[in-house]
Design a protein around this motif. Structure first.
Motif, PDB file in Angstrom:
ATOM      1  N   ALA A   1      40.971  43.765  29.468  1.00 34.73           N
ATOM      2  CA  ALA A   1      42.374  43.924  29.111  1.00 34.73           C
ATOM      3  C   ALA A   1      42.932  45.201  29.707  1.00 34.73           C
ATOM      4  CB  ALA A   1      42.535  43.954  27.591  1.00 34.73           C
TER       5      ALA A   1
ATOM      6  N   GLY B   1      48.159  43.589  28.217  1.00 32.92           N
ATOM      7  CA  GLY B   1      47.308  42.429  28.477  1.00 32.92           C
ATOM      8  C   GLY B   1      46.289  42.165  27.380  1.00 32.92           C
TER       9      GLY B   1
ATOM     10  N   CYS C   1      43.379  39.941  31.608  1.00 35.71           N
ATOM     11  CA  CYS C   1      44.838  39.976  31.577  1.00 35.71           C
ATOM     12  C   CYS C   1      45.271  41.440  31.626  1.00 35.71           C
ATOM     13  CB  CYS C   1      45.370  39.306  30.313  1.00 35.71           C
ATOM     14  SG  CYS C   1      47.184  39.195  30.266  1.00 35.71           S
ATOM     15  N   GLY C   2      46.190  41.744  32.517  1.00 32.38           N
ATOM     16  CA  GLY C   2      46.634  43.122  32.668  1.00 32.38           C
ATOM     17  C   GLY C   2      47.521  43.261  33.884  1.00 32.38           C
TER      18      GLY C   2
ATOM     19  N   ARG D   1      48.607  36.120  34.458  1.00 35.93           N
ATOM     20  CA  ARG D   1      49.546  37.068  35.039  1.00 35.93           C
ATOM     21  C   ARG D   1      50.856  37.040  34.268  1.00 35.93           C
ATOM     22  NH1 ARG D   1      46.542  35.559  39.586  1.00 35.93           N
ATOM     23  NH2 ARG D   1      45.996  37.378  40.867  1.00 35.93           N
TER      24      ARG D   1
END
Length: 302
Positions: free
Chosen positions: A109, A113, A186-187, A208
């Motif tokens: 993360a 995210g 996610c980030g 994304r």
């Protein structure tokens, strides 16, 4: 859409608040980790947010919103004007980032995210599945849910304030990856690109918030036939298929207009779409906000 009442607005970290939405007409629609919803704001904007509460709680949804300095009006409105007690409409959940079964997980993360990954972490821990989380952010003050992830996973969480410790060493994590471990990331875009460079493609799943810059052939006009209504429309080079359909009276929902949320999905009956989305449209489907046609004509189920 589901009718909700904004029950609480809570500060989580610097420039991040959570919104707790209570169903106004009984239980809310079920969801699974990785899902997101469209939130219709009072300023007529619709924005997508990952659900980051507990799927077992059917009474409320929780989302988190970071105040973007270059806000297009969504996060700025949430942070400056949205207050508890406001009725809000929320879409049914959609999941383009599902948690697949695996014997072990690595979650990565970056900043906000963490939101889709937090329910995944909770699900893995609850099921007794081995898992770990690498959570990076500019500083601890800017990272939401720090205490929650620590209480969930304890020493399985590696928290990196990048201003002090630098960026996570993803190559080291890739080298230590178990043979059947799935990786969810996610980030920000640089973190996703770094993950894609070192983890096996078949075992890495990313989400994304913004589309990657990609090159396509120049936009060209094409025709679209709406099979159910019987009409044929011309899509000019300077207009999206979504806008042409909506201007013709077809109530195609839309939200992000960037090919990342999936809300405008339509069924293609004939012709060859040019997929420009970030989701990987399933066979026979397309996202008309960004995608166009490779064939002179498409036939769609509208």
């Amino acid at each position: 859409m589901q009718r909700t009442l904004l029950e609480r607005v809570e500060p989580l970290a610097r420039d991040v608040v959570s919104l707790v939405l209570r169903g106004a007409e009984g239980p809310l629609a079920p969801w699974e980790p990785g899902a997101h919803v469209d939130l219709r704001l009072p300023n007529w904007l619709t924005r997508q947010y990952s659900l980051c509460g507990d799927p077992a709680d059917r009474d409320t949804y929780r989302v988190a919103v970071r105040h973007e300095r270059l806000s297009r009006g969504g996060s700025e409105y949430v942070h400056r004007f949205l207050r508890a007690g406001r009725p809000l409409e929320v879409s049914l959940p959609r999941n383009n980032f599902p948690l697949l079964p695996a014997p072990e997980y690595l979650f990565l993360a970056g900043g906000i995210g963490i939101t889709p990954l937090l329910p995944m972490l909770r699900a893995a821990v609850g099921a007794g599945t081995p898992c770990s989380l690498v959570y990076a952010g500019g500083s601890a003050a800017s990272m939401p849910f720090l205490e929650e992830v620590r209480s969930l996973a304890g020493d399985r969480v590696d928290i990196l304030a990048t201003g002090e410790r630098g960026r996570p060493d993803l190559a080291r994590h890739a080298a230590a990856l178990g043979p059947d471990t799935l990786v969810y990331c996610c980030g920000p875009a640089p973190m996703l690109r770094a993950a894609e460079a070192v983890f096996p493609a078949g075992r890495l799943h990313v989400e994304r918030f913004r589309p990657e810059a990609r090159g396509f052939a120049p936009d060209a006009p094409f025709e679209v036939e709406c099979a159910r209504s019987g009409g044929t429309l011309r899509v000019p080079a300077d207009e999206s298929l979504l806008d042409v359909l909506r201007h013709a009276g077809h109530a195609v929902p839309s939200s992000c207009r960037e090919g990342v949320c999936g809300s405008c999905e339509i069924t293609v009956l004939d012709g060859e779409p040019e997929h420009r989305d970030e989701l990987g449209a399933p066979a026979g489907r397309m996202y008309p906000c960004v995608s166009r046609a490779l064939s002179p004509r498409l036939v769609v189920d509208l």
